[in-house]
Design an enzyme around this catalytic site. Structure first.
Site, mmCIF file in Angstrom:
data_model
loop_
_atom_site.group_PDB
_atom_site.id
_atom_site.type_symbol
_atom_site.label_atom_id
_atom_site.label_comp_id
_atom_site.label_asym_id
_atom_site.label_seq_id
_atom_site.Cartn_x
_atom_site.Cartn_y
_atom_site.Cartn_z
ATOM 1 N N SER A 82 -4.249 -13.196 -1.793
ATOM 2 C CA SER A 82 -4.029 -11.791 -1.418
ATOM 3 C C SER A 82 -5.355 -11.034 -1.452
ATOM 4 O O SER A 82 -6.063 -11.044 -2.458
ATOM 5 C CB SER A 82 -3.043 -11.143 -2.393
ATOM 6 O OG SER A 82 -3.115 -9.738 -2.260
ATOM 7 N N HIS A 93 -2.725 -14.015 2.243
ATOM 8 C CA HIS A 93 -1.599 -13.096 2.040
ATOM 9 C C HIS A 93 -2.063 -11.687 2.391
ATOM 10 O O HIS A 93 -2.955 -11.120 1.745
ATOM 11 C CB HIS A 93 -1.163 -13.182 0.583
ATOM 12 C CG HIS A 93 0.067 -12.390 0.260
ATOM 13 N ND1 HIS A 93 1.344 -12.853 0.492
ATOM 14 C CD2 HIS A 93 0.216 -11.168 -0.286
ATOM 15 C CE1 HIS A 93 2.220 -11.956 0.102
ATOM 16 N NE2 HIS A 93 1.567 -10.902 -0.366
ATOM 17 N N ASP A 109 -1.103 -7.869 2.690
ATOM 18 C CA ASP A 109 -0.148 -6.869 2.214
ATOM 19 C C ASP A 109 -0.233 -5.617 3.074
ATOM 20 O O ASP A 109 -1.276 -4.950 3.118
ATOM 21 C CB ASP A 109 -0.470 -6.506 0.755
ATOM 22 C CG ASP A 109 -0.091 -7.624 -0.192
ATOM 23 O OD1 ASP A 109 1.091 -8.029 -0.183
ATOM 24 O OD2 ASP A 109 -0.971 -8.102 -0.932
ATOM 25 N N MET A 159 1.164 -1.883 3.692
ATOM 26 C CA MET A 159 1.873 -0.809 2.970
ATOM 27 C C MET A 159 1.806 0.486 3.764
ATOM 28 O O MET A 159 0.770 0.805 4.342
ATOM 29 C CB MET A 159 1.191 -0.585 1.617
ATOM 30 C CG MET A 159 1.157 -1.823 0.762
ATOM 31 S SD MET A 159 0.346 -1.460 -0.790
ATOM 32 C CE MET A 159 0.530 -3.035 -1.614
ATOM 33 N N HIS A 177 2.998 -9.749 4.564
ATOM 34 C CA HIS A 177 4.030 -9.179 3.695
ATOM 35 C C HIS A 177 4.179 -7.697 4.055
ATOM 36 O O HIS A 177 3.314 -6.881 3.719
ATOM 37 C CB HIS A 177 3.566 -9.365 2.230
ATOM 38 C CG HIS A 177 4.483 -8.773 1.209
ATOM 39 N ND1 HIS A 177 4.118 -8.642 -0.119
ATOM 40 C CD2 HIS A 177 5.749 -8.291 1.302
ATOM 41 C CE1 HIS A 177 5.120 -8.093 -0.789
ATOM 42 N NE2 HIS A 177 6.116 -7.861 0.045
ATOM 43 N N MET A 226 5.451 -4.247 3.506
ATOM 44 C CA MET A 226 6.052 -3.321 2.524
ATOM 45 C C MET A 226 6.115 -1.950 3.194
ATOM 46 O O MET A 226 5.331 -1.045 2.897
ATOM 47 C CB MET A 226 5.187 -3.282 1.252
ATOM 48 C CG MET A 226 5.396 -4.484 0.366
ATOM 49 S SD MET A 226 4.077 -4.671 -0.852
ATOM 50 C CE MET A 226 2.827 -5.446 0.156
ATOM 51 N N MET A 283 9.547 -10.924 -5.832
ATOM 52 C CA MET A 283 8.513 -10.014 -6.352
ATOM 53 C C MET A 283 8.544 -10.097 -7.884
ATOM 54 O O MET A 283 9.579 -9.855 -8.501
ATOM 55 C CB MET A 283 8.779 -8.571 -5.915
ATOM 56 C CG MET A 283 8.614 -8.284 -4.436
ATOM 57 S SD MET A 283 7.025 -8.731 -3.713
ATOM 58 C CE MET A 283 5.846 -7.861 -4.732
ATOM 59 N N GLY A 314 3.471 -2.544 -4.483
ATOM 60 C CA GLY A 314 2.679 -1.341 -4.227
ATOM 61 C C GLY A 314 1.230 -1.453 -4.655
ATOM 62 O O GLY A 314 0.362 -0.840 -4.044
ATOM 63 N N PHE A 315 0.978 -2.236 -5.678
ATOM 64 C CA PHE A 315 -0.392 -2.311 -6.199
ATOM 65 C C PHE A 315 -0.702 -3.730 -6.677
ATOM 66 O O PHE A 315 0.198 -4.427 -7.159
ATOM 67 C CB PHE A 315 -0.570 -1.354 -7.390
ATOM 68 C CG PHE A 315 -0.287 0.073 -7.013
ATOM 69 C CD1 PHE A 315 -1.284 0.868 -6.452
ATOM 70 C CD2 PHE A 315 0.981 0.614 -7.168
ATOM 71 C CE1 PHE A 315 -1.013 2.176 -6.066
ATOM 72 C CE2 PHE A 315 1.264 1.921 -6.791
ATOM 73 C CZ PHE A 315 0.264 2.705 -6.234
ATOM 74 N N GLY A 316 -1.967 -4.099 -6.543
ATOM 75 C CA GLY A 316 -2.420 -5.353 -7.124
ATOM 76 C C GLY A 316 -2.700 -5.127 -8.606
ATOM 77 O O GLY A 316 -2.782 -3.983 -9.071
ATOM 78 N N GLY A 317 -2.824 -6.202 -9.324
ATOM 79 C CA GLY A 317 -3.272 -6.120 -10.713
ATOM 80 C C GLY A 317 -2.225 -5.658 -11.710
ATOM 81 O O GLY A 317 -2.569 -5.260 -12.818
ATOM 82 N N ASP A 367 5.146 -13.270 -6.031
ATOM 83 C CA ASP A 367 4.102 -12.307 -5.701
ATOM 84 C C ASP A 367 3.969 -11.247 -6.789
ATOM 85 O O ASP A 367 4.879 -10.433 -6.992
ATOM 86 C CB ASP A 367 4.458 -11.646 -4.357
ATOM 87 C CG ASP A 367 3.328 -10.777 -3.819
ATOM 88 O OD1 ASP A 367 2.218 -10.817 -4.386
ATOM 89 O OD2 ASP A 367 3.564 -10.063 -2.829
ATOM 90 N N GLY A 368 2.810 -11.269 -7.460
ATOM 91 C CA GLY A 368 2.499 -10.241 -8.454
ATOM 92 C C GLY A 368 2.233 -10.813 -9.835
ATOM 93 O O GLY A 368 3.114 -11.444 -10.428
ATOM 94 N N GLY A 369 0.998 -10.619 -10.300
ATOM 95 C CA GLY A 369 0.671 -11.017 -11.673
ATOM 96 C C GLY A 369 0.597 -12.515 -11.896
ATOM 97 O O GLY A 369 0.771 -12.984 -13.022
ATOM 98 N N GLY A 419 -4.024 -12.654 -6.109
ATOM 99 C CA GLY A 419 -5.015 -11.713 -5.621
ATOM 100 C C GLY A 419 -5.991 -11.356 -6.706
ATOM 101 O O GLY A 419 -7.101 -11.908 -6.793
#
Ligand code: DX5
Ligand code: ZN
Length: 227
Positions: free
Chosen positions: A12, A37, A39, A41, A70, A72, A141, A146-149, A185-187, A207
């Site tokens: 990502s 990936h 994203d 938004m 992806h 969103m 998810m 909405g946000f990376g990290g 996806d995420g973390g 990401g």
């Protein structure tokens, strides 16, 4: 069980340093990530803005990777064509904003692309039961989009296992040859990758962990060693 090699990675770019984007993409390419990936938004479905089809198109000209888009956005149907034209290989829409999911997925497949559905952490799996035949990928998810990290939500491990069961049941009852990937996806990082893979994840979006590592290939190899 040794799962190395079977699990795919999708890089990502959301939290990349965009000034040095091409440098990081070249590193990711050399590290043999399987997908890119992307994203998208709209500031409505999620409280953030990111990139549009023009950026995807520019990257397409230079990178031969599989493009995992992806969406969103509040109205994915209105954007599917632009992302197909700009070079997407897979388009994933969110179930929460797709009232005619069967039609949306069939349209993407009719255009010759892979189709996926993403589910927010609070969205139940039952909304997929009637579209399994149209699906190439289910995206779980593991953060609120909405946000990376953001921090991985541990309760999603059980949802990943139940997704794997849903796919298994579909294959047993209707189509033994049907392949549906489970993307998370995420973390996802060194600490969480093995847990989600044990639960059934087959595609890991990464990401922030890769961008912050300073050594994408080295970090990915470390992750692969944990699987
Ligand atoms: C979040 C995005 C993710 C994000 C990946 O809404 O969909 O793709 O970039 O998460 P991290 O940054 O945690 O790897
Ligand atoms: Zn994403």
């Amino acid at each position: 069980m040794d799962l190395k090699g079977k699990v795919k990675t999708s890089f990502s770019i959301l939290n990349c340093d965009f000034y040095n984007l091409s440098e990081q993409l070249i590193q990711a390419e050399q590290a043999k990530v399987d997908m890119l990936h992307l994203d998208i938004m709209d500031g409505h479905f999620v409280p953030n803005l990111s990139i549009g089809p023009q950026v995807v198109s520019s990257l397409r000209k230079r990178f031969d990777l599989f493009f995992d888009v992806h969406l969103m956005v509040d109205n994915p149907d209105s954007l599917v064509d632009s992302f197909i034209d700009s070079g997407a290989d897979l388009i994933t829409v969110h179930a929460e904003v797709s009232p005619h999911l069967q039609r949306t997925l069939s349209y993407i497949k009719d255009c010759g692309k892979k189709a996926g559905v993403a589910l927010n952490p609070s969205t139940p799996l039952c909304c997929l039961e009637n579209v399994m035949g149209q699906l190439d990928l289910i995206m779980i998810m593991t953060v609120n989009p909405g946000f990376g990290g953001q921090e991985f939500i541990p309760g999603m491990v059980d949802k990943i296992s139940r997704t794997a069961e849903l796919i298994k049941d579909y294959r047993t009852k209707y189509d033994k040859k049907k392949l549906i990937e489970i993307e998370v996806d995420g973390g996802i990082d060194l600490k969480t990758a093995a847990r989600v893979v044990s639960a059934g994840a087959t595609v890991l979006v990464m990401g922030t962990a890769l961008c912050n590592s300073g050594d994408i290939a080295g970090y990915l190899n470390q992750v692969r060693e944990t699987l």
